[in-house]
Design a protein around this motif. Structure first.
Motif, PDB file in Angstrom:
ATOM      1  N   GLY A   8      -3.874  13.108   5.211  1.00  0.00           N
ATOM      2  CA  GLY A   8      -3.719  11.724   5.620  1.00  0.00           C
ATOM      3  C   GLY A   8      -2.912  10.843   4.688  1.00  0.00           C
ATOM      4  O   GLY A   8      -2.673   9.674   4.991  1.00  0.00           O
ATOM      5  N   VAL A  12       3.550   4.140   2.711  1.00  0.00           N
ATOM      6  CA  VAL A  12       3.234   2.976   3.525  1.00  0.00           C
ATOM      7  C   VAL A  12       3.688   1.725   2.780  1.00  0.00           C
ATOM      8  O   VAL A  12       3.722   1.712   1.541  1.00  0.00           O
ATOM      9  CB  VAL A  12       1.722   2.925   3.836  1.00  0.00           C
ATOM     10  N   SER A  17      -1.989   0.250   6.148  1.00  0.00           N
ATOM     11  CA  SER A  17      -3.248   1.000   6.128  1.00  0.00           C
ATOM     12  C   SER A  17      -2.991   2.496   6.212  1.00  0.00           C
ATOM     13  O   SER A  17      -1.982   2.931   6.766  1.00  0.00           O
ATOM     14  CB  SER A  17      -4.131   0.591   7.319  1.00  0.00           C
ATOM     15  N   LEU A  18      -3.916   3.248   5.646  1.00  0.00           N
ATOM     16  CA  LEU A  18      -3.955   4.698   5.781  1.00  0.00           C
ATOM     17  C   LEU A  18      -5.404   5.128   5.892  1.00  0.00           C
ATOM     18  O   LEU A  18      -6.294   4.469   5.348  1.00  0.00           O
ATOM     19  CB  LEU A  18      -3.319   5.393   4.577  1.00  0.00           C
ATOM     20  N   VAL A 121      -0.648   9.247  -2.020  1.00  0.00           N
ATOM     21  CA  VAL A 121      -0.522   7.958  -1.344  1.00  0.00           C
ATOM     22  C   VAL A 121       0.492   7.127  -2.128  1.00  0.00           C
ATOM     23  O   VAL A 121       0.329   6.933  -3.337  1.00  0.00           O
ATOM     24  CB  VAL A 121      -1.866   7.228  -1.269  1.00  0.00           C
TER      25      VAL A 121
END
Length: 125
Positions: A8, A12, A17-18, A121
């Protein structure tokens, strides 16, 4: 023995959002508290969030409180980290981990027995 696989992560923009997922193997998943930790380049690994075996208690680092939500689905052997209002400072490799320790120890990475390989991320400004 518990094996953990995160997914996931991605790139971004700030404010986006993640949702991270951590899939666990093994029938003992529901016996473990689960946590999320992150490590940015050149920094030490830091606690992000944790949840007890039945989801009854959740803990968050001050830096993510109000923006991140940890949850779990024991029927699916999966723990989640919903990340909203992301900031560039949230950029890191995020790892999930399983702990057999008590609630008081869940913010300490030494309390965790099993770790996933991590998912990247990246939040751009």
């Amino acid at each position: 023995q518990v094996q953990l696989v995160e997914s996931g992560g991605g790139l971004v923009q700030a404010g986006g959002s993640l949702r991270l997922s951590c899939a666990a193997s093994g029938r003992a998943f529901s016996r473990y508290a689960m946590g999320w930790f992150r490590q940015a380049p050149g920094k030490e690994r830091e606690f992000v969030a944790a949840i007890t075996w039945n989801g009854g208690s959740r803990y968050y680092a001050d830096s993510v409180k109000g923006r991140f939500t940890i949850s779990r689905d024991n029927a699916k052997n999966t723990v989640y980290l919903q990340m909203n209002s992301l900031k560039p400072d949230d950029t890191a490799v995020y790892h999930c981990a399983a702990s057999g320790a008590g609630e008081w120890a869940l913010i300490n990475d030494r309390s965790y027995d099993y770790w996933g390989q991590g998912t990247q991320v990246t939040v751009s400004s």
